[in-house]
Design a protein around this motif. Sequence first.
Motif, short mmCIF file in Angstrom:
data_model
loop_
_atom_site.label_atom_id
_atom_site.label_comp_id
_atom_site.label_asym_id
_atom_site.label_seq_id
_atom_site.Cartn_x
_atom_site.Cartn_y
_atom_site.Cartn_z
N CYS A 43 0.73 -1.11 0.00
CA CYS A 43 0.04 -0.10 -0.09
C CYS A 43 0.89 1.13 -0.06
O CYS A 43 1.62 1.51 0.85
CB CYS A 43 -1.14 0.00 1.43
N GLU A 56 -6.21 -5.10 -2.53
CA GLU A 56 -6.34 -3.59 -2.49
C GLU A 56 -7.42 -3.09 -3.16
O GLU A 56 -7.73 -3.66 -4.37
CB GLU A 56 -5.13 -2.99 -2.71
N ASP A 83 -5.08 2.39 -4.67
CA ASP A 83 -3.86 2.84 -3.90
C ASP A 83 -3.26 4.09 -4.65
O ASP A 83 -3.13 4.17 -5.58
CB ASP A 83 -2.79 1.51 -4.17
N GLY A 92 -6.25 5.46 3.52
CA GLY A 92 -4.92 5.45 3.75
C GLY A 92 -4.34 3.95 3.65
O GLY A 92 -3.24 3.98 3.73
N ASP A 93 -5.12 3.02 4.27
CA ASP A 93 -4.66 1.54 4.30
C ASP A 93 -5.17 0.95 2.86
O ASP A 93 -4.94 -0.57 2.73
CB ASP A 93 -5.20 0.85 5.56
N CYS A 94 -5.74 1.42 2.07
CA CYS A 94 -5.62 0.86 0.66
C CYS A 94 -6.81 -0.25 0.62
O CYS A 94 -7.25 -0.89 -0.38
CB CYS A 94 -4.59 0.24 -0.01
N SER A 95 -7.71 -0.27 1.83
CA SER A 95 -8.69 -1.31 1.74
C SER A 95 -9.95 -0.83 1.41
O SER A 95 -10.89 -1.52 0.91
CB SER A 95 -8.85 -1.74 3.33
#
Length: 266
Positions: free
Chosen positions: A68, A77, A80, A103-106
């Motif tokens: 990430c 993801e 990104d 922020g965590d690409c999730s």
Amino acid sequence: MLGAFALACAAEPSDDGGFSTFGNPTTFGNDTNSSNSDDDDTGEGDTGDGDGDTGDGDTGDGDGEPSCGDGQVSVGEACDGSDLAGETCVSLGFSGGALACAGDCSDFDVSGCTNQFCGNGVIDEGELCDGPELQGQTCQSIGFAGGQLGCNPNCLSFNTSGCVDATCGNGVAEGDEVCDGNDLDGEICLTQGFAGGALACNGSCTGYNTAGCFNGSGDCCTDNLYPGCEVAAVRACVCALDTYCCDTLWDVLCVDAAIASCGATC
């Protein structure tokens, strides 16, 4: 003699370093330089076949764990950085705005998306709530003791500024409290089954104090089927003389005391 001379001439060294007899090349010794170079490639500096196997000298095919923050969507993801996998606010059900990546690409960050239908009092696609329409949620259902839940102007989240946690003594009946101070949750002596009087809340906010309520007429000049009478000054005076009148029953003796000693006008 001439034949022997011809044979001797035919046996002279050939140009390739060997010897030729009767025109047929005959090799003496081994040509190690040519045979070794053909059979053994270890001196040519090759690092392997590039398939990522141990010992080949390369780092594999680049399909490692997702990273990430590298700006490229990897397996696992949703997005990104600026790579949003082709998604936009519109494709996610909004009318417009700027989509971003969490922020965590999730997941996607839709805080920058807009919805032209927000405010119509109907929960449209992509909305959590809209005006008074809260999908049946309350302050209690989302973890508060009580209060008034609202919807934020963007229709994407609840407004919990009106929610409160239960605190007995703050004057607000909330959570599991029956009442709190002067907040009797709409109850009065009448709704509690009495003829009248002043209802109060007990000190633990778990129930009502009905000492100020009365049954019957509440007339201090009449014996009643309940303790005390409705005139506070007369009641306090009589009960100081005879606690039975306020603890158990306001009978004829209490009436006599009210008239004779406590100024009751009958």
